[in-house]
Structures are given as structure tokens and as C-alpha cells.
Design a protein around this motif. Structure first.
Motif, PDB file in Angstrom:
ATOM      1  N   PHE A  82     -11.909  10.067  -8.572  1.00 59.27           N
ATOM      2  CA  PHE A  82     -10.488  10.381  -8.722  1.00 59.27           C
ATOM      3  C   PHE A  82      -9.876   9.494  -9.805  1.00 59.27           C
ATOM      4  O   PHE A  82     -10.221   8.315  -9.933  1.00 59.27           O
ATOM      5  CB  PHE A  82      -9.733  10.180  -7.403  1.00 59.27           C
ATOM      6  CG  PHE A  82     -10.051  11.202  -6.353  1.00 59.27           C
ATOM      7  CD1 PHE A  82      -9.463  12.455  -6.394  1.00 59.27           C
ATOM      8  CD2 PHE A  82     -10.944  10.920  -5.333  1.00 59.27           C
ATOM      9  CE1 PHE A  82      -9.757  13.414  -5.424  1.00 59.27           C
ATOM     10  CE2 PHE A  82     -11.249  11.862  -4.358  1.00 59.27           C
ATOM     11  CZ  PHE A  82     -10.651  13.112  -4.408  1.00 59.27           C
ATOM     12  N   LEU A  83      -8.957  10.067 -10.556  1.00 63.23           N
ATOM     13  CA  LEU A  83      -8.277   9.319 -11.605  1.00 63.23           C
ATOM     14  C   LEU A  83      -7.393   8.224 -11.003  1.00 63.23           C
ATOM     15  O   LEU A  83      -7.223   7.154 -11.585  1.00 63.23           O
ATOM     16  CB  LEU A  83      -7.429  10.285 -12.444  1.00 63.23           C
ATOM     17  CG  LEU A  83      -7.057   9.881 -13.861  1.00 63.23           C
ATOM     18  CD1 LEU A  83      -8.309   9.610 -14.691  1.00 63.23           C
ATOM     19  CD2 LEU A  83      -6.231  10.985 -14.516  1.00 63.23           C
ATOM     20  N   LEU A  84      -6.843   8.501  -9.823  1.00 62.32           N
ATOM     21  CA  LEU A  84      -6.003   7.534  -9.125  1.00 62.32           C
ATOM     22  C   LEU A  84      -6.078   7.792  -7.627  1.00 62.32           C
ATOM     23  O   LEU A  84      -6.165   8.944  -7.199  1.00 62.32           O
ATOM     24  CB  LEU A  84      -4.545   7.647  -9.599  1.00 62.32           C
ATOM     25  CG  LEU A  84      -3.549   6.634  -9.026  1.00 62.32           C
ATOM     26  CD1 LEU A  84      -3.916   5.214  -9.421  1.00 62.32           C
ATOM     27  CD2 LEU A  84      -2.129   6.951  -9.487  1.00 62.32           C
ATOM     28  N   VAL A  85      -6.052   6.712  -6.846  1.00 64.89           N
ATOM     29  CA  VAL A  85      -6.071   6.810  -5.385  1.00 64.89           C
ATOM     30  C   VAL A  85      -4.999   5.887  -4.820  1.00 64.89           C
ATOM     31  O   VAL A  85      -4.856   4.750  -5.264  1.00 64.89           O
ATOM     32  CB  VAL A  85      -7.446   6.406  -4.795  1.00 64.89           C
ATOM     33  CG1 VAL A  85      -7.419   6.489  -3.269  1.00 64.89           C
ATOM     34  CG2 VAL A  85      -8.554   7.282  -5.359  1.00 64.89           C
ATOM     35  N   SER A  86      -4.234   6.377  -3.869  1.00 64.48           N
ATOM     36  CA  SER A  86      -3.288   5.550  -3.137  1.00 64.48           C
ATOM     37  C   SER A  86      -3.612   5.694  -1.661  1.00 64.48           C
ATOM     38  O   SER A  86      -3.458   6.768  -1.083  1.00 64.48           O
ATOM     39  CB  SER A  86      -1.846   6.006  -3.407  1.00 64.48           C
ATOM     40  OG  SER A  86      -0.932   5.223  -2.654  1.00 64.48           O
ATOM     41  N   SER A  87      -4.090   4.618  -1.048  1.00 58.52           N
ATOM     42  CA  SER A  87      -4.541   4.667   0.344  1.00 58.52           C
ATOM     43  C   SER A  87      -4.004   3.464   1.103  1.00 58.52           C
ATOM     44  O   SER A  87      -4.385   2.330   0.835  1.00 58.52           O
ATOM     45  CB  SER A  87      -6.078   4.677   0.378  1.00 58.52           C
ATOM     46  OG  SER A  87      -6.555   4.613   1.709  1.00 58.52           O
ATOM     47  N   SER A  88      -3.094   3.726   2.031  1.00 60.21           N
ATOM     48  CA  SER A  88      -2.512   2.661   2.847  1.00 60.21           C
ATOM     49  C   SER A  88      -1.826   3.292   4.053  1.00 60.21           C
ATOM     50  O   SER A  88      -1.553   4.498   4.055  1.00 60.21           O
ATOM     51  CB  SER A  88      -1.491   1.853   2.044  1.00 60.21           C
ATOM     52  OG  SER A  88      -0.281   2.576   1.891  1.00 60.21           O
ATOM     53  N   PRO A  89      -1.526   2.510   5.091  1.00 62.15           N
ATOM     54  CA  PRO A  89      -0.863   3.084   6.268  1.00 62.15           C
ATOM     55  C   PRO A  89       0.452   3.791   5.946  1.00 62.15           C
ATOM     56  O   PRO A  89       0.762   4.820   6.533  1.00 62.15           O
ATOM     57  CB  PRO A  89      -0.626   1.861   7.159  1.00 62.15           C
ATOM     58  CG  PRO A  89      -1.706   0.903   6.778  1.00 62.15           C
ATOM     59  CD  PRO A  89      -1.890   1.096   5.301  1.00 62.15           C
ATOM     60  N   MET A  90       1.221   3.263   4.995  1.00 65.37           N
ATOM     61  CA  MET A  90       2.540   3.818   4.693  1.00 65.37           C
ATOM     62  C   MET A  90       2.541   4.812   3.544  1.00 65.37           C
ATOM     63  O   MET A  90       3.592   5.346   3.178  1.00 65.37           O
ATOM     64  CB  MET A  90       3.508   2.673   4.378  1.00 65.37           C
ATOM     65  CG  MET A  90       3.677   1.671   5.515  1.00 65.37           C
ATOM     66  SD  MET A  90       4.359   2.398   7.017  1.00 65.37           S
ATOM     67  CE  MET A  90       6.087   2.521   6.570  1.00 65.37           C
ATOM     68  N   THR A  91       1.390   5.069   2.953  1.00 65.85           N
ATOM     69  CA  THR A  91       1.315   6.006   1.830  1.00 65.85           C
ATOM     70  C   THR A  91       1.758   7.402   2.246  1.00 65.85           C
ATOM     71  O   THR A  91       1.357   7.922   3.280  1.00 65.85           O
ATOM     72  CB  THR A  91      -0.115   6.070   1.271  1.00 65.85           C
ATOM     73  OG1 THR A  91      -0.415   4.825   0.628  1.00 65.85           O
ATOM     74  CG2 THR A  91      -0.266   7.195   0.254  1.00 65.85           C
TER      75      THR A  91
END
Length: 311
Positions: free
Chosen positions: A276-285
Motif C-alpha cells: 500500500f502507498l499509505l497505511v493508517s492503523s490505530s484504535p482511533m483511525t
């Protein structure tokens, strides 16, 4: 005569689990929060921040960032995870494109996210309305990048192409969950239909960034999550968001468990390794959480990737 049992009448269907200490919303600037709220109210607009009871509303509005929800506040579907009300929607507001455009200008947004309820009642699923909102916003805010988070336009043929014709900067459609949970979590949607929408969107417009989001904590397995990642990579999706499912009420789909932040970090690394070009992974994402900052990173990552391919 009907005998009522108070203990059964008042018993929640799916009790809500207590949130861990890493699930916390933030209020960064109360003055800016109320400025955002005032602009939204003055233009009589709907936001997914309010309708979907987003846990990040205080933080985002404190930075004058709001996700506008067009075509009303009533959805024609009843997804098990969603807090947006279901029913028969009102007619489209012909002045909504101008109202959105005006709010974007007043909030001085450099990047705006525009989403909608599902409008299965409309022949085109609302694609023409999306087009008009995007084009009007572009005209009055030429320096603002536009991200759309669309429905799946299921059984609407090629209606989705009208949205892409407006040339948004980011085309987002959330896959939401793994295939095995679709019948319970997204009964009105089809997993492979959503994948096809994302894949076709990239084929139609190579320059648009494609994006999709996944919730965790509904009972999926790690292997199922990894398979969804593979499917999205095959659909040429650029950006993946992964966030914790938070059960809105006892009547909604039950939360199975909370993922620890370390697990989100692990998913982040696994997704990046898949390409993936970008990943955002967190509980509040959430789909539009930090969307303005993420868009800048997407642009930089694409330039870096293109440069590497030429060298």
C-alpha cells in the motif's frame, strides 16, 4: 392478558463492553470547535461526525476539519455497525452544492472529505449530486483538494463513473469488514461488488488516489484481515485505513473484542509490506481522520515511488 417480565424488557440485546484506556477522544481547541459547529449550523449541513457518532469529532472540529455528509441524514440501508438512521430519505437539496462550497471556504479547508448516506431510492444512487457538489466546491475553492467517500452504487450500473468524471483527488469506498461477516454487518452490500468498484475507479482514472477502510473487533480472524489486504492490493487500492469498531448501542452488532495498539502496529507493518502507498492503523483511525495530513503524505509517496521506478 400478556405477562411482562421487566428483567427481559430492559435487558440490552448486546451489552456494550467498557472501553480500554487507549480509546479516548481529544479536545484541542474549544474556540475552534465552536467556530466549526457554527459554520455547519449556519449552512444547515449534515456531517458524518455527528450522525455516525464519531469518537474523533472534538479533535477534528478543534482543527476546523469536518466530514460533510450529503443527500440527507437518512440512509436506505441498515448496516449492523452504523449509527446513521435508516428510513425513507427526503428529496435532494438543490442548494447543497453551494452550501458545501461555502462552508469549505469559511473554514478555509485545504482538504475536504465529502461522504453520503446510501440512496438506493435514486436511479443513479446520487452520483449526479456528488458530481455537482464536487464541481461547485472545486470552482469556489480551487486550492482545496477533494476526497469523496462514496456508497457502493450497487445495482446502479456505471453511475459511479459520474463521480470520477468530476475528478476528485481521492476516491474512497470502505470495504468495512471481512467477507464472512457481510451478511450480518453489511446485509445490503456485496464484498466483491465493493472490490470491483475500487478496481474500476482506478482503471478509469489512474491519477486518482483510491482508498478503503476496514474495521476490526467484530469477530474476524487475522488471516481474514490479511486476505482483505491482498484483495485490496489486487484492486490497486493506494491507501488503507484500519480502525477499532466501537459499538454505538446495545441494538447494534456486538463488539467481540478491542484490539491492543500493538496489534494495530502489527497490522500497519503487514499492510505496508503488501505494498500500500499509505497505511493508517490505530484504535482511533477512521476514514477521514487526519485526511488532510494523509493526503500530503500520499502525494509525497507517489512521487517517491514514481522516481524509484524511473531509476
Amino acid at each position: 392478558m400478556t405477562i411482562r417480565h421487566p428483567e427481559k424488557v430492559n435487558k440490552p440485546i448486546n451489552p456494550i463492553k467498557k472501553k480500554p484506556n487507549w480509546i479516548r477522544s481529544k479536545l484541542l481547541n474549544s474556540k475552534e470547535f465552536f467556530i466549526t459547529k457554527s459554520v455547519i449550523n449556519q449552512n444547515n449541513l449534515v456531517t458524518v461526525c455527528q450522525e455516525a457518532n464519531c469518537p474523533n469529532i472534538t479533535e477534528c472540529w478543534s482543527k476546523r476539519h469536518a466530514t460533510f455528509m450529503i443527500m440527507g441524514d437518512t440512509c436506505t440501508r441498515a448496516c449492523g455497525f452504523c449509527d446513521v438512521k435508516t428510513g425513507k430519505p427526503d428529496k435532494l437539496d438543490p442548494f447543497e452544492p453551494y452550501k458545501i462550497s461555502n462552508a469549505v471556504k469559511k473554514l478555509n479547508l485545504k482538504h475536504v472529505v465529502i461522504t453520503s448516506v446510501d440512496r438506493d431510492d435514486l436511479p443513479d444512487g446520487g452520483s449526479q449530486h456528488f458530481f455537482e457538489v464536487i464541481k461547485t466546491t472545486q470552482k469556489n475553492n480551487p486550492n482545496t483538494s477533494i476526497e469523496v467517500l462514496t456508497p457502493d452504487f450497487l445495482r446502479k450500473g456505471e453511475a459511479y463513473k459520474k463521480v470520477l468524471e468530476a475528478n476528485p483527488d481521492v476516491f474512497n469506498h470502505n470495504i468495512e469488514t471481512v467477507p464472512s461477516l457481510y451478511r450480518k454487518v453489511r446485509p445490503g452490500a456485496r464484498y466483491f461488488g465493493s472490490l470491483e468498484l475500487l478496481k474500476n475507479s482506478k482503471q478509469i482514472n489512474k491519477n486518482v488516489f483510491t482508498k478503503s477502510g476496514l474495521m476490526v473487533g467484530l469477530g474476524e480472524t487475522k488471516d481474514e484481515i490479511l486476505q482483505v489486504m491482498d484483495d485490496l492490493i489486487s484492486a490497486d487500492v493506494d491507501f488503507l485505513t484500519i480502525g477499532q469498531y466501537l459499538q454505538p448501542s446495545p441494538k447494534h452488532f456486538p463488539l467481540v473484542r478491542y484490539y491492543h495498539p500493538d496489534e494495530f502496529n502489527e497490522l500497519d507493518q503487514q499492510a505496508k509490506a503488501k505494498g500500500f502507498l499509505l497505511v493508517s492503523s490505530s484504535p482511533m483511525t477512521r476514514s477521514s481522520y487526519h485526511a488532510d495530513e494523509d493526503f500530503k503524505v500520499l502525494q509525497k509517496n507517489r512521487l517517491r515511488t514514481n522516481a524509484s521506478s524511473l531509476s
